[in-house]
Enzyme design. Sequence first.
Site, short mmCIF file in Angstrom:
data_model
loop_
_atom_site.label_atom_id
_atom_site.label_comp_id
_atom_site.label_asym_id
_atom_site.label_seq_id
_atom_site.Cartn_x
_atom_site.Cartn_y
_atom_site.Cartn_z
N PRO A 26 42.06 -39.92 78.16
CA PRO A 26 43.03 -39.04 77.50
C PRO A 26 43.94 -38.38 78.52
O PRO A 26 43.46 -37.84 79.51
CB PRO A 26 42.14 -38.00 76.81
CG PRO A 26 40.83 -38.04 77.53
CD PRO A 26 40.68 -39.44 78.02
N THR A 28 47.50 -35.88 78.70
CA THR A 28 48.64 -35.12 78.21
C THR A 28 49.89 -35.60 78.91
O THR A 28 49.91 -35.71 80.14
CB THR A 28 48.38 -33.62 78.52
OG1 THR A 28 47.28 -33.21 77.72
CG2 THR A 28 49.59 -32.77 78.25
N HIS A 178 37.25 -32.71 72.58
CA HIS A 178 37.56 -32.36 73.98
C HIS A 178 36.75 -31.12 74.38
O HIS A 178 37.26 -30.01 74.44
CB HIS A 178 39.05 -32.11 74.13
CG HIS A 178 39.52 -31.99 75.54
ND1 HIS A 178 38.66 -32.01 76.61
CD2 HIS A 178 40.76 -31.84 76.07
CE1 HIS A 178 39.35 -31.89 77.74
NE2 HIS A 178 40.63 -31.78 77.43
N TYR A 183 38.34 -25.89 78.76
CA TYR A 183 38.97 -25.45 77.52
C TYR A 183 37.93 -24.80 76.58
O TYR A 183 36.83 -24.47 77.02
CB TYR A 183 39.72 -26.62 76.87
CG TYR A 183 40.85 -27.11 77.77
CD1 TYR A 183 41.90 -26.25 78.10
CD2 TYR A 183 40.85 -28.38 78.32
CE1 TYR A 183 42.92 -26.67 78.95
CE2 TYR A 183 41.87 -28.81 79.18
CZ TYR A 183 42.90 -27.94 79.49
OH TYR A 183 43.91 -28.34 80.33
N ARG A 230 33.49 -35.21 75.08
CA ARG A 230 33.76 -35.25 76.52
C ARG A 230 33.23 -34.01 77.24
O ARG A 230 33.41 -32.89 76.74
CB ARG A 230 35.27 -35.36 76.75
CG ARG A 230 35.61 -35.56 78.21
CD ARG A 230 37.06 -35.92 78.46
NE ARG A 230 37.10 -36.79 79.63
CZ ARG A 230 38.15 -36.97 80.43
NH1 ARG A 230 39.29 -36.39 80.16
NH2 ARG A 230 38.08 -37.75 81.47
N GLY A 302 38.40 -40.96 89.30
CA GLY A 302 38.52 -41.56 90.62
C GLY A 302 38.02 -43.00 90.72
O GLY A 302 37.78 -43.48 91.82
N GLY A 323 42.34 -42.86 84.18
CA GLY A 323 43.44 -41.97 83.85
C GLY A 323 44.71 -42.41 84.55
O GLY A 323 45.46 -43.27 84.06
C1 LIG Z 1 48.77 -36.31 83.56
C2 LIG Z 1 47.35 -36.04 83.17
C3 LIG Z 1 47.07 -35.49 81.94
C4 LIG Z 1 45.73 -35.27 81.54
N1 LIG Z 1 45.48 -34.79 80.29
C5 LIG Z 1 44.20 -34.77 79.82
C6 LIG Z 1 43.94 -34.49 78.45
O1 LIG Z 1 44.83 -34.27 77.61
N2 LIG Z 1 42.63 -34.48 78.07
C7 LIG Z 1 41.60 -34.71 78.95
O2 LIG Z 1 40.44 -34.69 78.55
N3 LIG Z 1 41.85 -35.00 80.25
C8 LIG Z 1 43.11 -35.06 80.69
N4 LIG Z 1 43.36 -35.45 81.98
C9 LIG Z 1 42.25 -35.86 82.85
C10 LIG Z 1 42.08 -37.39 82.79
O3 LIG Z 1 41.59 -37.79 81.52
C11 LIG Z 1 41.09 -37.87 83.87
O4 LIG Z 1 39.89 -37.16 83.72
C12 LIG Z 1 41.62 -37.64 85.28
O5 LIG Z 1 42.94 -38.16 85.41
C13 LIG Z 1 40.72 -38.31 86.32
O6 LIG Z 1 40.66 -39.72 86.10
P1 LIG Z 1 41.47 -40.73 87.07
O7 LIG Z 1 40.93 -40.50 88.47
O8 LIG Z 1 41.15 -42.10 86.57
O9 LIG Z 1 42.92 -40.36 86.98
C14 LIG Z 1 44.68 -35.61 82.43
C15 LIG Z 1 44.99 -36.14 83.68
C16 LIG Z 1 46.29 -36.38 84.05
C17 LIG Z 1 46.58 -37.00 85.40
#
Ligand SMILES: Cc1cc2nc3c(=O)[nH]c(=O)nc-3n(C[C@H](O)[C@H](O)[C@H](O)COP(=O)(O)O)c2cc1C
Length: 370
Positions: A26, A28, A178, A183, A230, A302, A323
Amino acid sequence: MNKKQALLQPYNKNGLALKNRVVMAPMTRGRALNDDNRPTGELHAPYYAERASAGLIITEGSQVSEDAVGYINTPGIYTEEHVNGWKKVTKAVHDKGGTIYIQLWHVGSMSHPDFHGGKLPLAPSAINPNEKSFTPEGFKDTVTPKAMTIEDIKTTVEDFRKAAANAVKAGFDGVEIHSSNGYLFHQFFNRTTNQRTDEYGGSIENRARFFFEVLDAVKQEIPENKIGARFNPSLHGSFGSTMDEETIPTFDYIIKKLNDYDLAYIHLSEPFSDVSDLPYAVSEIAKHYRPLYNGTLMINNGFDQEKGNAVIERGDADLVAYGKPYISNPDLVERFEGNHPLADWDQDTFYTGGVKGYLDYNTIEEAQEA
Ligand SMILES: Cc1cc2nc3c(=O)[nH]c(=O)nc-3n(C[C@H](O)[C@H](O)[C@H](O)COP(=O)(O)O)c2cc1C
């Protein structure tokens, strides 16, 4: 040979029938640029549809009510306009053979009165998270929120139930609660942010109560095996979250109790920061929780292709959520299949609205043709 990659194996268990184990996490993106905060056929539908080869897409956090919002241009799931907007997204994803869950979100104290007509944001206790809120006028300091009354709690539980009903109407395959990242639910779980003296505070069981009430309400609208939740147990020092000696036992209690439910999955994050020196933290979340939970375990934070394959092969997780790699690689699955390099993401356009940094990332084929 590629078919042997653990990430590319299908996953069929309980409510999930996924063509691979690669999940879009997820995220944003701040693209609901209209008065209703509704997702659109022009932006959201093609963005998610381009990523339909993921085993599962989890949408950006979507507020369940007006009270639930804390960032600009995030989509909602509480009005007819929202439902109609999301219908375009689910149809576009389904037409391309994808599976999509919506993330149901309430930010609690991580907000600002500017989002609520001057009213204070809601939280378990009147404790300022001392973070920044990204308001329509730019970053502002968070304020001391209003401690939720029992009536506020009941209303919020009902908001989640209605949001789940709307998710079904909008054609989603399931919902993710979530309950992570500092949050509202996380604010109830942690002792530093929850100093209530009623049945929602004090003991571990009491601090988890609001989450389970919401889960029980959501499952009135959608089968348990279409619900995910989550958690980010070792979140410390950001998003208003501070760990103490009861934090991990609280998550242990919640996750063990979820064995009594028949959820689609639990979605865990490895720590967002280095917590190896923190006596109360768990540094390896998948490893710690795998033996405690009998159902489907999704892991995030990561991961790259190699680490994703390895965590599944070790048996520490069933699914891996990506992400940032999904922001810049709409065809992440095809890139894993072909062992292609990944494109870098542009952090400056994560939340900026519009097409740039949203619909203009190439597939590997497009990149090779260019
Ligand atoms: C731009 C952005 C927006 C995010 N928005 C949310 C969100 O709306 N809900 C959520 O649970 N996590 C959100 N996250 C966290 C990601 O789901 C994820 O946990 C985080 O990017 C780490 O994973 P990655 O290393 O694969 O990027 C967001 C992360 C990024 C970079």
